[in-house]
Design a protein around this motif. Structure first.
Motif, PDB file in Angstrom:
ATOM      1  N   PRO A 193       0.774  -1.247   0.000  1.00 32.56           N
ATOM      2  CA  PRO A 193       0.000   0.000   0.000  1.00 32.56           C
ATOM      3  C   PRO A 193       0.809   1.303   0.000  1.00 32.56           C
ATOM      4  CG  PRO A 193      -0.397  -1.271   2.019  1.00 32.56           C
ATOM      5  CD  PRO A 193       0.593  -2.040   1.215  1.00 32.56           C
ATOM      6  N   GLY A 194       2.146   1.252  -0.002  1.00 32.33           N
ATOM      7  CA  GLY A 194       2.939   2.488   0.051  1.00 32.33           C
ATOM      8  C   GLY A 194       2.823   3.372  -1.187  1.00 32.33           C
ATOM      9  N   ILE A 195       2.603   2.761  -2.346  1.00 28.19           N
ATOM     10  CA  ILE A 195       2.652   3.540  -3.595  1.00 28.19           C
ATOM     11  C   ILE A 195       1.246   4.026  -3.961  1.00 28.19           C
ATOM     12  CG2 ILE A 195       3.378   3.472  -6.038  1.00 28.19           C
ATOM     13  CD1 ILE A 195       4.709   0.659  -5.045  1.00 28.19           C
ATOM     14  N   SER A 196       1.146   5.305  -4.342  1.00 26.72           N
ATOM     15  CA  SER A 196      -0.167   5.832  -4.737  1.00 26.72           C
ATOM     16  C   SER A 196      -0.326   5.833  -6.258  1.00 26.72           C
ATOM     17  CB  SER A 196      -0.315   7.255  -4.208  1.00 26.72           C
ATOM     18  OG  SER A 196      -1.378   7.888  -4.882  1.00 26.72           O
ATOM     19  N   PHE A 197      -1.519   5.462  -6.706  1.00 32.29           N
ATOM     20  CA  PHE A 197      -1.843   5.503  -8.128  1.00 32.29           C
ATOM     21  C   PHE A 197      -2.819   6.640  -8.437  1.00 32.29           C
ATOM     22  CE2 PHE A 197      -0.673   1.078  -7.265  1.00 32.29           C
ATOM     23  CZ  PHE A 197       0.269   0.841  -8.259  1.00 32.29           C
ATOM     24  N   GLY A 198      -2.855   7.643  -7.558  1.00 34.07           N
ATOM     25  CA  GLY A 198      -3.698   8.806  -7.831  1.00 34.07           C
ATOM     26  C   GLY A 198      -4.968   8.830  -7.010  1.00 34.07           C
ATOM     27  N   ASP A 199      -5.866   9.728  -7.378  1.00 37.00           N
ATOM     28  CA  ASP A 199      -7.090   9.928  -6.590  1.00 37.00           C
ATOM     29  C   ASP A 199      -8.234   9.042  -7.107  1.00 37.00           C
ATOM     30  OD1 ASP A 199      -7.785  11.083  -8.953  1.00 37.00           O
ATOM     31  OD2 ASP A 199      -7.971  13.133  -8.175  1.00 37.00           O
ATOM     32  N   LEU A 200      -9.432   9.292  -6.581  1.00 41.16           N
ATOM     33  CA  LEU A 200     -10.575   8.447  -6.953  1.00 41.16           C
ATOM     34  C   LEU A 200     -10.842   8.487  -8.455  1.00 41.16           C
ATOM     35  CD1 LEU A 200     -12.925   6.600  -6.071  1.00 41.16           C
ATOM     36  CD2 LEU A 200     -14.280   8.660  -5.645  1.00 41.16           C
ATOM     37  N   SER A 201     -10.740   9.678  -9.057  1.00 33.91           N
ATOM     38  CA  SER A 201     -11.006   9.788 -10.509  1.00 33.91           C
ATOM     39  C   SER A 201     -10.037   8.894 -11.286  1.00 33.91           C
ATOM     40  CB  SER A 201     -10.839  11.229 -10.986  1.00 33.91           C
ATOM     41  OG  SER A 201     -11.714  12.042 -10.271  1.00 33.91           O
ATOM     42  N   ALA A 202      -8.775   8.867 -10.844  1.00 33.32           N
ATOM     43  CA  ALA A 202      -7.781   8.001 -11.508  1.00 33.32           C
ATOM     44  C   ALA A 202      -8.170   6.532 -11.346  1.00 33.32           C
ATOM     45  CB  ALA A 202      -6.394   8.254 -10.923  1.00 33.32           C
ATOM     46  N   GLY A 203      -8.676   6.202 -10.166  1.00 33.31           N
ATOM     47  CA  GLY A 203      -9.097   4.819  -9.902  1.00 33.31           C
ATOM     48  C   GLY A 203     -10.281   4.417 -10.774  1.00 33.31           C
ATOM     49  N   ILE A 204     -11.229   5.332 -10.923  1.00 30.74           N
ATOM     50  CA  ILE A 204     -12.420   5.055 -11.740  1.00 30.74           C
ATOM     51  C   ILE A 204     -11.998   4.855 -13.200  1.00 30.74           C
ATOM     52  CG2 ILE A 204     -14.586   6.057 -12.606  1.00 30.74           C
ATOM     53  CD1 ILE A 204     -14.901   7.387  -9.805  1.00 30.74           C
ATOM     54  N   GLU A 205     -11.064   5.699 -13.631  1.00 33.08           N
ATOM     55  CA  GLU A 205     -10.533   5.614 -14.998  1.00 33.08           C
ATOM     56  C   GLU A 205      -9.842   4.262 -15.228  1.00 33.08           C
ATOM     57  OE1 GLU A 205      -9.383   7.374 -18.708  1.00 33.08           O
ATOM     58  OE2 GLU A 205     -10.795   8.079 -17.208  1.00 33.08           O
ATOM     59  N   PHE A 206      -9.076   3.814 -14.225  1.00 27.42           N
ATOM     60  CA  PHE A 206      -8.297   2.562 -14.311  1.00 27.42           C
ATOM     61  C   PHE A 206      -9.202   1.335 -14.451  1.00 27.42           C
ATOM     62  CE2 PHE A 206      -7.427  -0.892 -11.236  1.00 27.42           C
ATOM     63  CZ  PHE A 206      -6.351  -1.532 -11.839  1.00 27.42           C
ATOM     64  N   ALA A 207     -10.340   1.352 -13.727  1.00 27.13           N
ATOM     65  CA  ALA A 207     -11.096   0.109 -13.523  1.00 27.13           C
ATOM     66  C   ALA A 207     -12.133  -0.167 -14.608  1.00 27.13           C
ATOM     67  CB  ALA A 207     -11.806   0.177 -12.163  1.00 27.13           C
ATOM     68  N   ASN A 208     -12.360  -1.483 -14.843  1.00 26.88           N
ATOM     69  CA  ASN A 208     -13.544  -1.899 -15.609  1.00 26.88           C
ATOM     70  C   ASN A 208     -14.725  -2.092 -14.659  1.00 26.88           C
ATOM     71  OD1 ASN A 208     -11.072  -3.876 -16.745  1.00 26.88           O
ATOM     72  ND2 ASN A 208     -12.066  -2.559 -18.249  1.00 26.88           N
ATOM     73  N   VAL A 209     -14.378  -2.472 -13.420  1.00 29.82           N
ATOM     74  CA  VAL A 209     -15.412  -2.750 -12.423  1.00 29.82           C
ATOM     75  C   VAL A 209     -14.986  -2.122 -11.098  1.00 29.82           C
ATOM     76  CG1 VAL A 209     -16.508  -4.578 -11.047  1.00 29.82           C
ATOM     77  CG2 VAL A 209     -16.022  -4.993 -13.448  1.00 29.82           C
ATOM     78  N   ILE A 210     -15.959  -1.529 -10.383  1.00 26.52           N
ATOM     79  CA  ILE A 210     -15.675  -0.985  -9.050  1.00 26.52           C
ATOM     80  C   ILE A 210     -16.544  -1.733  -8.047  1.00 26.52           C
ATOM     81  CG2 ILE A 210     -15.649   1.099  -7.601  1.00 26.52           C
ATOM     82  CD1 ILE A 210     -15.633   2.718 -10.245  1.00 26.52           C
ATOM     83  N   THR A 211     -15.931  -2.157  -6.948  1.00 23.05           N
ATOM     84  CA  THR A 211     -16.701  -2.837  -5.910  1.00 23.05           C
ATOM     85  C   THR A 211     -16.257  -2.297  -4.552  1.00 23.05           C
ATOM     86  OG1 THR A 211     -17.479  -5.005  -5.181  1.00 23.05           O
ATOM     87  CG2 THR A 211     -15.142  -4.864  -5.753  1.00 23.05           C
ATOM     88  N   ALA A 212     -16.741  -2.911  -3.459  1.00 24.13           N
ATOM     89  CA  ALA A 212     -16.458  -2.336  -2.145  1.00 24.13           C
ATOM     90  C   ALA A 212     -16.108  -3.421  -1.147  1.00 24.13           C
ATOM     91  CB  ALA A 212     -17.666  -1.551  -1.651  1.00 24.13           C
ATOM     92  N   GLU A 213     -15.287  -3.062  -0.163  1.00 25.24           N
ATOM     93  CA  GLU A 213     -14.961  -4.015   0.910  1.00 25.24           C
ATOM     94  C   GLU A 213     -15.638  -3.622   2.221  1.00 25.24           C
ATOM     95  OE1 GLU A 213     -11.018  -4.101   2.619  1.00 25.24           O
ATOM     96  OE2 GLU A 213     -11.388  -2.078   3.360  1.00 25.24           O
ATOM     97  N   PHE A 214     -16.317  -2.488   2.251  1.00 25.82           N
ATOM     98  CA  PHE A 214     -17.059  -2.119   3.462  1.00 25.82           C
ATOM     99  C   PHE A 214     -18.204  -1.178   3.098  1.00 25.82           C
ATOM    100  CE2 PHE A 214     -15.449   2.113   5.247  1.00 25.82           C
ATOM    101  CZ  PHE A 214     -14.836   2.513   4.076  1.00 25.82           C
ATOM    102  N   GLU A 215     -19.127  -1.009   4.040  1.00 24.00           N
ATOM    103  CA  GLU A 215     -20.378  -0.334   3.703  1.00 24.00           C
ATOM    104  C   GLU A 215     -20.429   1.119   4.176  1.00 24.00           C
ATOM    105  OE1 GLU A 215     -19.962  -3.217   5.064  1.00 24.00           O
ATOM    106  OE2 GLU A 215     -20.985  -3.470   6.980  1.00 24.00           O
ATOM    107  N   HIS A 216     -19.459   1.528   5.006  1.00 26.78           N
ATOM    108  CA  HIS A 216     -19.515   2.898   5.526  1.00 26.78           C
ATOM    109  C   HIS A 216     -18.691   3.817   4.630  1.00 26.78           C
ATOM    110  CE1 HIS A 216     -21.706   1.299   8.856  1.00 26.78           C
ATOM    111  NE2 HIS A 216     -20.739   0.448   9.100  1.00 26.78           N
TER     112      HIS A 216
END
Ligand code: AMP
Length: 380
Positions: A42-65
Protein backbone atom coordinates in the motif's frame (compact mmCIF):
# COMPACT_ATOMS: atom_id res chain seq x y z
CA UNK A 1 -9.87 -7.07 -16.40
CA UNK A 2 -9.21 -4.33 -13.81
CA UNK A 3 -11.03 -3.94 -10.50
CA UNK A 4 -11.09 -1.03 -8.06
CA UNK A 5 -12.15 -1.85 -4.49
CA UNK A 6 -13.52 0.94 -2.29
CA UNK A 7 -11.60 0.43 0.95
CA UNK A 8 -7.99 -0.76 1.27
CA UNK A 9 -8.09 -3.07 4.27
CA UNK A 10 -7.62 -6.81 4.64
CA UNK A 11 -10.71 -7.68 2.61
CA UNK A 12 -9.38 -5.78 -0.42
CA UNK A 13 -6.02 -7.46 0.16
CA UNK A 14 -7.57 -10.93 0.13
CA UNK A 15 -9.60 -10.03 -2.99
CA UNK A 16 -6.30 -8.99 -4.61
CA UNK A 17 -4.70 -12.32 -3.68
CA UNK A 18 -7.66 -14.18 -5.18
CA UNK A 19 -7.60 -12.02 -8.34
CA UNK A 20 -3.97 -12.72 -9.30
CA UNK A 21 -4.47 -16.28 -10.63
CA UNK A 22 -7.43 -15.02 -12.67
CA UNK A 23 -5.13 -12.45 -14.28
CA UNK A 24 -7.27 -9.67 -12.83
CA UNK A 25 -5.46 -6.53 -11.73
CA UNK A 26 -6.86 -5.06 -8.53
CA UNK A 27 -6.30 -1.71 -6.87
CA UNK A 28 -7.95 -0.27 -3.78
CA UNK A 29 -9.21 3.19 -2.88
CA UNK A 30 -8.07 4.09 0.64
CA UNK A 31 -10.87 6.31 1.96
CA UNK A 32 -8.59 7.68 4.72
CA UNK A 33 -5.91 9.09 2.40
CA UNK A 34 -8.28 9.44 -0.61
CA UNK A 35 -5.62 7.67 -2.71
CA UNK A 36 -5.66 4.59 -4.90
CA UNK A 37 -3.15 1.96 -3.73
CA UNK A 38 -2.05 -1.62 -4.36
CA UNK A 39 -3.58 -3.44 -1.36
CA UNK A 40 -0.64 -5.88 -1.39
CA UNK A 41 1.94 -3.09 -1.06
CA UNK A 42 0.00 0.00 0.00
CA UNK A 43 2.94 2.49 0.05
CA UNK A 44 2.65 3.54 -3.59
CA UNK A 45 -0.17 5.83 -4.74
CA UNK A 46 -1.84 5.50 -8.13
CA UNK A 47 -3.70 8.81 -7.83
CA UNK A 48 -7.09 9.93 -6.59
CA UNK A 49 -10.57 8.45 -6.95
CA UNK A 50 -11.01 9.79 -10.51
CA UNK A 51 -7.78 8.00 -11.51
CA UNK A 52 -9.10 4.82 -9.90
CA UNK A 53 -12.42 5.06 -11.74
CA UNK A 54 -10.53 5.61 -15.00
CA UNK A 55 -8.30 2.56 -14.31
CA UNK A 56 -11.10 0.11 -13.52
CA UNK A 57 -13.54 -1.90 -15.61
CA UNK A 58 -15.41 -2.75 -12.42
CA UNK A 59 -15.67 -0.98 -9.05
CA UNK A 60 -16.70 -2.84 -5.91
CA UNK A 61 -16.46 -2.34 -2.14
CA UNK A 62 -14.96 -4.02 0.91
CA UNK A 63 -17.06 -2.12 3.46
CA UNK A 64 -20.38 -0.33 3.70
CA UNK A 65 -19.52 2.90 5.53
CA UNK A 66 -18.45 4.79 2.42
CA UNK A 67 -19.38 8.43 1.86
CA UNK A 68 -22.42 8.89 -0.36
CA UNK A 69 -20.44 11.30 -2.49
CA UNK A 70 -17.82 8.63 -3.31
CA UNK A 71 -20.58 6.11 -4.04
CA UNK A 72 -22.39 8.58 -6.32
CA UNK A 73 -19.18 9.32 -8.27
CA UNK A 74 -18.53 5.58 -8.74
CA UNK A 75 -22.12 4.79 -9.66
CA UNK A 76 -22.14 7.57 -12.25
CA UNK A 77 -19.31 5.73 -14.05
CA UNK A 78 -21.64 2.77 -14.58
CA UNK A 79 -18.96 0.43 -13.13
CA UNK A 80 -20.13 -0.02 -9.51
CA UNK A 81 -21.20 -3.51 -8.37
CA UNK A 82 -23.10 -4.07 -6.17
CA UNK A 83 -25.24 -0.92 -6.49
CA UNK A 84 -24.78 2.05 -4.16
CA UNK A 85 -28.24 1.29 -2.74
CA UNK A 86 -27.05 -2.19 -1.69
CA UNK A 87 -23.93 -0.76 -0.05
CA UNK A 88 -25.92 1.97 1.73
CA UNK A 89 -28.44 -0.61 2.97
CA UNK A 90 -25.65 -2.49 4.74
CA UNK A 91 -24.49 0.75 6.38
CA UNK A 92 -27.84 1.96 7.69
CA UNK A 93 -29.95 -0.21 9.98
CA UNK A 94 -33.12 1.72 8.97
CA UNK A 95 -32.69 0.72 5.32
CA UNK A 96 -31.65 -2.78 6.35
CA UNK A 97 -34.72 -3.31 8.52
CA UNK A 98 -37.07 -1.97 5.88
CA UNK A 99 -35.48 -4.25 3.26
CA UNK A 100 -35.96 -7.28 5.53
CA UNK A 101 -39.58 -6.35 6.16
CA UNK A 102 -40.31 -5.76 2.46
CA UNK A 103 -38.56 -8.97 1.43
CA UNK A 104 -40.49 -10.94 4.08
CA UNK A 105 -37.39 -12.09 5.98
CA UNK A 106 -37.71 -12.86 9.71
CA UNK A 107 -35.85 -10.47 12.01
CA UNK A 108 -36.13 -9.19 15.60
CA UNK A 109 -39.13 -7.00 16.44
CA UNK A 110 -37.95 -3.39 16.41
CA UNK A 111 -38.74 0.34 16.12
CA UNK A 112 -36.74 3.09 14.46
CA UNK A 113 -36.18 5.96 16.91
CA UNK A 114 -34.96 9.51 16.31
CA UNK A 115 -36.92 11.50 18.92
CA UNK A 116 -37.96 11.12 22.56
CA UNK A 117 -41.53 10.49 21.40
CA UNK A 118 -40.33 7.61 19.18
CA UNK A 119 -38.28 6.28 22.09
CA UNK A 120 -41.22 6.38 24.50
CA UNK A 121 -43.37 4.68 21.89
CA UNK A 122 -40.75 1.92 21.44
CA UNK A 123 -40.53 1.38 25.22
CA UNK A 124 -44.33 1.17 25.45
CA UNK A 125 -44.67 -1.25 22.52
CA UNK A 126 -41.68 -3.58 22.88
CA UNK A 127 -40.94 -5.94 25.74
CA UNK A 128 -37.78 -5.80 27.89
CA UNK A 129 -34.92 -6.63 27.56
CA UNK A 130 -34.10 -4.38 24.61
CA UNK A 131 -31.01 -3.53 22.64
CA UNK A 132 -30.53 -0.07 21.15
CA UNK A 133 -28.32 0.15 18.06
CA UNK A 134 -27.09 3.15 16.11
CA UNK A 135 -28.57 3.31 12.61
CA UNK A 136 -25.32 4.45 10.99
CA UNK A 137 -21.73 3.32 11.40
CA UNK A 138 -22.43 0.64 13.98
CA UNK A 139 -20.36 -2.50 13.75
CA UNK A 140 -18.65 -5.03 16.03
CA UNK A 141 -21.02 -4.06 18.84
CA UNK A 142 -20.19 -0.32 18.79
CA UNK A 143 -22.92 2.32 19.28
CA UNK A 144 -25.09 -0.07 21.30
CA UNK A 145 -26.91 0.07 24.60
CA UNK A 146 -28.59 -2.73 26.54
CA UNK A 147 -31.85 -1.83 28.26
CA UNK A 148 -33.01 -4.36 30.81
CA UNK A 149 -35.72 -2.51 32.73
CA UNK A 150 -37.90 0.59 32.74
CA UNK A 151 -35.72 2.21 35.44
CA UNK A 152 -32.84 2.52 32.96
CA UNK A 153 -34.78 4.23 30.18
CA UNK A 154 -34.14 7.88 31.11
CA UNK A 155 -30.38 7.35 31.55
CA UNK A 156 -30.11 5.40 28.27
CA UNK A 157 -32.19 7.99 26.42
CA UNK A 158 -29.85 10.80 27.58
CA UNK A 159 -26.88 8.89 26.11
CA UNK A 160 -28.72 8.01 22.91
CA UNK A 161 -29.95 11.61 22.48
CA UNK A 162 -26.38 12.95 22.84
CA UNK A 163 -25.13 10.27 20.44
CA UNK A 164 -27.73 11.26 17.81
CA UNK A 165 -27.09 15.01 18.24
CA UNK A 166 -23.29 14.70 18.18
CA UNK A 167 -23.23 12.62 14.98
CA UNK A 168 -20.82 14.03 12.43
CA UNK A 169 -21.64 11.75 9.49
CA UNK A 170 -23.55 14.49 7.67
CA UNK A 171 -26.50 12.08 7.39
CA UNK A 172 -29.38 11.97 9.84
CA UNK A 173 -28.45 9.64 12.69
CA UNK A 174 -31.06 7.57 14.53
CA UNK A 175 -31.21 4.33 16.50
CA UNK A 176 -33.08 1.08 16.13
CA UNK A 177 -34.58 -0.26 19.36
CA UNK A 178 -34.79 -4.02 19.09
CA UNK A 179 -36.21 -6.79 21.18
CA UNK A 180 -33.41 -8.94 22.67
CA UNK A 181 -33.59 -12.39 21.15
CA UNK A 182 -32.91 -15.33 23.40
CA UNK A 183 -30.96 -17.26 20.80
CA UNK A 184 -29.41 -20.73 20.89
CA UNK A 185 -26.43 -19.65 18.81
CA UNK A 186 -25.20 -17.12 16.27
CA UNK A 187 -24.78 -18.37 12.73
CA UNK A 188 -23.91 -16.63 9.51
CA UNK A 189 -23.99 -17.46 5.87
CA UNK A 190 -22.15 -16.07 2.89
CA UNK A 191 -23.78 -16.25 -0.51
CA UNK A 192 -23.02 -14.98 -3.97
CA UNK A 193 -25.26 -13.69 -6.77
CA UNK A 194 -24.16 -13.32 -10.37
CA UNK A 195 -25.05 -10.55 -12.82
CA UNK A 196 -27.56 -12.93 -14.41
CA UNK A 197 -29.29 -13.52 -11.06
CA UNK A 198 -27.85 -16.96 -10.29
CA UNK A 199 -27.36 -17.50 -6.55
CA UNK A 200 -25.19 -19.91 -4.57
CA UNK A 201 -24.70 -20.21 -0.82
CA UNK A 202 -21.87 -21.47 1.36
CA UNK A 203 -22.74 -23.67 4.36
CA UNK A 204 -23.87 -21.92 7.54
CA UNK A 205 -21.05 -21.03 9.91
CA UNK A 206 -21.27 -20.98 13.71
CA UNK A 207 -19.75 -17.85 15.25
CA UNK A 208 -18.33 -17.10 18.68
CA UNK A 209 -17.71 -13.47 19.69
CA UNK A 210 -15.40 -12.04 22.37
CA UNK A 211 -16.17 -8.49 23.55
CA UNK A 212 -18.47 -7.99 20.57
CA UNK A 213 -15.81 -9.01 18.02
CA UNK A 214 -15.84 -12.29 16.09
CA UNK A 215 -13.24 -14.63 17.54
CA UNK A 216 -13.97 -18.09 16.07
CA UNK A 217 -16.04 -19.29 13.09
CA UNK A 218 -16.75 -22.94 12.56
CA UNK A 219 -17.94 -24.42 9.25
CA UNK A 220 -18.81 -28.10 9.44
CA UNK A 221 -21.91 -28.50 7.28
CA UNK A 222 -23.91 -29.74 10.26
CA UNK A 223 -26.76 -27.21 10.03
CA UNK A 224 -28.32 -28.90 6.99
CA UNK A 225 -31.86 -28.50 8.34
CA UNK A 226 -31.42 -24.72 8.63
CA UNK A 227 -29.49 -24.30 5.38
CA UNK A 228 -32.56 -23.96 3.15
CA UNK A 229 -34.01 -21.24 5.44
CA UNK A 230 -30.71 -19.37 5.25
CA UNK A 231 -30.45 -19.73 1.46
CA UNK A 232 -34.06 -18.63 1.12
CA UNK A 233 -33.31 -15.47 3.14
CA UNK A 234 -30.24 -14.88 1.00
CA UNK A 235 -32.22 -15.23 -2.23
CA UNK A 236 -34.96 -12.87 -1.03
CA UNK A 237 -32.47 -10.22 0.09
CA UNK A 238 -30.10 -10.53 -2.88
CA UNK A 239 -32.94 -10.56 -5.41
CA UNK A 240 -34.67 -7.56 -3.78
CA UNK A 241 -31.41 -5.59 -4.12
CA UNK A 242 -30.65 -6.98 -7.60
CA UNK A 243 -27.37 -7.73 -5.88
CA UNK A 244 -24.16 -8.69 -7.64
CA UNK A 245 -21.29 -10.13 -5.60
CA UNK A 246 -20.84 -11.77 -2.22
CA UNK A 247 -23.22 -10.82 0.60
CA UNK A 248 -23.15 -12.13 4.16
CA UNK A 249 -26.08 -12.58 6.53
CA UNK A 250 -25.78 -12.91 10.30
CA UNK A 251 -28.51 -14.95 11.96
CA UNK A 252 -29.77 -15.82 15.41
CA UNK A 253 -30.85 -19.45 15.69
CA UNK A 254 -33.93 -19.80 17.91
CA UNK A 255 -34.96 -23.46 18.00
CA UNK A 256 -35.69 -24.47 14.41
CA UNK A 257 -35.94 -20.91 13.14
CA UNK A 258 -33.47 -18.34 11.91
CA UNK A 259 -33.87 -14.60 12.49
CA UNK A 260 -31.68 -12.24 10.51
CA UNK A 261 -29.57 -10.00 12.75
CA UNK A 262 -27.84 -8.01 10.04
CA UNK A 263 -26.50 -8.15 6.51
CA UNK A 264 -23.09 -7.16 5.13
CA UNK A 265 -23.00 -6.32 1.41
CA UNK A 266 -19.46 -7.65 0.98
CA UNK A 267 -17.10 -10.50 1.75
CA UNK A 268 -17.20 -11.19 5.48
CA UNK A 269 -14.94 -12.16 8.36
CA UNK A 270 -17.09 -15.22 9.08
CA UNK A 271 -16.38 -16.41 5.51
CA UNK A 272 -12.58 -16.46 5.79
CA UNK A 273 -12.73 -20.23 6.42
CA UNK A 274 -13.67 -20.63 2.73
CA UNK A 275 -10.01 -20.01 1.79
CA UNK A 276 -9.13 -23.52 2.97
CA UNK A 277 -12.53 -25.13 3.49
CA UNK A 278 -14.52 -24.43 0.32
CA UNK A 279 -14.14 -25.32 -3.31
CA UNK A 280 -13.91 -21.62 -4.26
CA UNK A 281 -13.22 -19.02 -1.58
CA UNK A 282 -15.54 -16.06 -0.95
CA UNK A 283 -12.95 -13.59 -2.28
CA UNK A 284 -12.61 -15.35 -5.63
CA UNK A 285 -16.36 -15.75 -5.96
CA UNK A 286 -16.91 -12.06 -5.29
CA UNK A 287 -14.38 -11.15 -7.98
CA UNK A 288 -15.84 -13.73 -10.37
CA UNK A 289 -19.36 -12.38 -9.95
CA UNK A 290 -18.55 -8.67 -10.34
CA UNK A 291 -16.30 -9.48 -13.36
CA UNK A 292 -19.12 -11.48 -14.94
CA UNK A 293 -17.21 -14.79 -14.80
CA UNK A 294 -18.97 -18.09 -14.02
CA UNK A 295 -19.36 -18.60 -10.26
CA UNK A 296 -17.24 -21.25 -8.55
CA UNK A 297 -18.68 -24.02 -6.41
CA UNK A 298 -19.50 -22.98 -2.83
CA UNK A 299 -19.32 -26.56 -1.54
CA UNK A 300 -17.53 -27.24 1.70
CA UNK A 301 -14.62 -29.55 0.90
CA UNK A 302 -13.51 -30.17 4.51
CA UNK A 303 -14.67 -28.92 7.91
CA UNK A 304 -12.74 -25.73 8.71
CA UNK A 305 -12.53 -23.21 11.52
CA UNK A 306 -11.17 -19.69 11.58
CA UNK A 307 -9.61 -17.99 14.60
CA UNK A 308 -9.29 -14.19 14.44
CA UNK A 309 -5.99 -12.66 15.51
CA UNK A 310 -6.94 -9.39 17.22
CA UNK A 311 -4.57 -6.76 18.65
CA UNK A 312 -1.37 -8.83 18.36
CA UNK A 313 1.20 -9.29 15.60
CA UNK A 314 2.63 -12.62 16.66
CA UNK A 315 1.42 -16.14 17.33
CA UNK A 316 3.65 -19.14 18.13
CA UNK A 317 5.22 -20.47 14.89
CA UNK A 318 4.74 -23.96 16.31
CA UNK A 319 1.02 -23.92 15.38
CA UNK A 320 2.17 -24.34 11.77
CA UNK A 321 3.49 -27.80 12.61
CA UNK A 322 -0.10 -28.96 13.14
CA UNK A 323 -1.49 -30.38 9.87
CA UNK A 324 -3.89 -28.18 7.88
CA UNK A 325 -3.22 -24.99 9.85
CA UNK A 326 -2.70 -21.89 7.70
CA UNK A 327 -1.75 -18.39 8.78
CA UNK A 328 -3.06 -15.25 7.12
CA UNK A 329 -1.48 -11.96 8.20
CA UNK A 330 -2.89 -8.68 6.88
CA UNK A 331 0.37 -6.68 7.01
CA UNK A 332 -1.09 -4.10 9.42
CA UNK A 333 0.55 -2.20 12.25
CA UNK A 334 -0.43 -3.54 15.67
CA UNK A 335 -3.15 -1.66 17.56
CA UNK A 336 -5.38 -2.74 20.44
CA UNK A 337 -8.57 -4.31 19.12
CA UNK A 338 -7.38 -4.30 15.50
CA UNK A 339 -7.96 -7.37 13.32
CA UNK A 340 -4.39 -8.33 12.38
CA UNK A 341 -4.82 -11.72 10.76
CA UNK A 342 -6.54 -15.06 11.05
CA UNK A 343 -5.70 -18.72 11.41
CA UNK A 344 -7.57 -21.37 9.44
CA UNK A 345 -7.67 -24.92 10.74
CA UNK A 346 -9.11 -27.84 8.75
CA UNK A 347 -9.76 -31.54 9.29
CA UNK A 348 -11.02 -34.38 7.15
CA UNK A 349 -14.03 -34.60 9.50
CA UNK A 350 -15.36 -32.63 12.48
CA UNK A 351 -13.58 -34.86 14.99
CA UNK A 352 -10.19 -34.27 13.40
CA UNK A 353 -10.91 -30.56 13.04
CA UNK A 354 -11.81 -30.19 16.72
CA UNK A 355 -8.72 -32.17 17.77
CA UNK A 356 -6.47 -29.87 15.70
CA UNK A 357 -8.34 -26.80 16.90
CA UNK A 358 -7.69 -27.88 20.47
CA UNK A 359 -3.97 -28.33 19.71
CA UNK A 360 -3.84 -24.81 18.22
CA UNK A 361 -5.85 -23.28 21.09
CA UNK A 362 -3.47 -24.78 23.67
CA UNK A 363 -0.55 -22.94 22.08
CA UNK A 364 -2.20 -19.53 21.73
CA UNK A 365 -1.46 -17.07 24.56
CA UNK A 366 -4.54 -16.57 26.74
CA UNK A 367 -3.91 -12.84 26.96
CA UNK A 368 -4.43 -12.43 23.21
CA UNK A 369 -6.99 -15.22 22.78
CA UNK A 370 -8.93 -15.10 26.05
CA UNK A 371 -11.90 -17.28 25.12
CA UNK A 372 -10.67 -19.55 22.33
CA UNK A 373 -9.63 -22.48 24.53
CA UNK A 374 -12.86 -22.47 26.54
CA UNK A 375 -14.96 -22.23 23.41
CA UNK A 376 -13.12 -25.09 21.71
CA UNK A 377 -13.33 -27.26 24.83
CA UNK A 378 -17.09 -26.73 24.88
CA UNK A 379 -17.29 -28.05 21.32
CA UNK A 380 -15.46 -31.27 22.13
P1 AMP B 1 -24.67 -6.35 15.85
O1 AMP B 1 -23.82 -5.14 15.83
O2 AMP B 1 -26.08 -6.11 15.43
O3 AMP B 1 -24.05 -7.52 15.10
O4 AMP B 1 -24.71 -6.85 17.37
C1 AMP B 1 -23.55 -7.28 18.06
C2 AMP B 1 -23.88 -8.46 18.93
O5 AMP B 1 -24.88 -8.10 19.89
C3 AMP B 1 -24.47 -9.65 18.17
O6 AMP B 1 -23.45 -10.46 17.62
C4 AMP B 1 -25.25 -10.34 19.26
O7 AMP B 1 -24.39 -11.13 20.07
C5 AMP B 1 -25.77 -9.20 20.10
N1 AMP B 1 -27.12 -8.80 19.65
C6 AMP B 1 -27.42 -7.91 18.69
N2 AMP B 1 -28.75 -7.80 18.52
C7 AMP B 1 -29.31 -8.64 19.39
C8 AMP B 1 -30.65 -9.01 19.70
N3 AMP B 1 -31.70 -8.43 19.09
N4 AMP B 1 -30.85 -9.94 20.66
C9 AMP B 1 -29.80 -10.52 21.32
N5 AMP B 1 -28.51 -10.22 21.07
C10 AMP B 1 -28.26 -9.29 20.12
Amino acid sequence: MKVLVLGAGQLARMMALASKPLNIELRAYDVGSAQVVDPLSPGISFGDLSAGIEFANVITAEFEHISHQVLAQCEASGKLLPTSQSIKTGGDRRLEKSLLEQAGVNNATHKVVSTKTDFDDAIATLTFPLIVKSALAGYDGKGQWRLKALAQTEAVWREVDTFIKEDTSGQSQAVVVEQMVSFDRELSMVGVRSKTGKTQSYPLTENHHTNGVLSVSLATNEYQSLQSQASDAFNKIANALDYVGVLAIEFFQVGDALLVNEIAPRVHNSGHWTQQGADTCQFENHIRSVCHLPLGSTDLIRPTAMINVVGTDSVPDSILSIPSVTMHWYGKTKRAGRKMGHINVSGSDKKELLYRLQQVAKQLPKIDFPEVSNYVNQLL
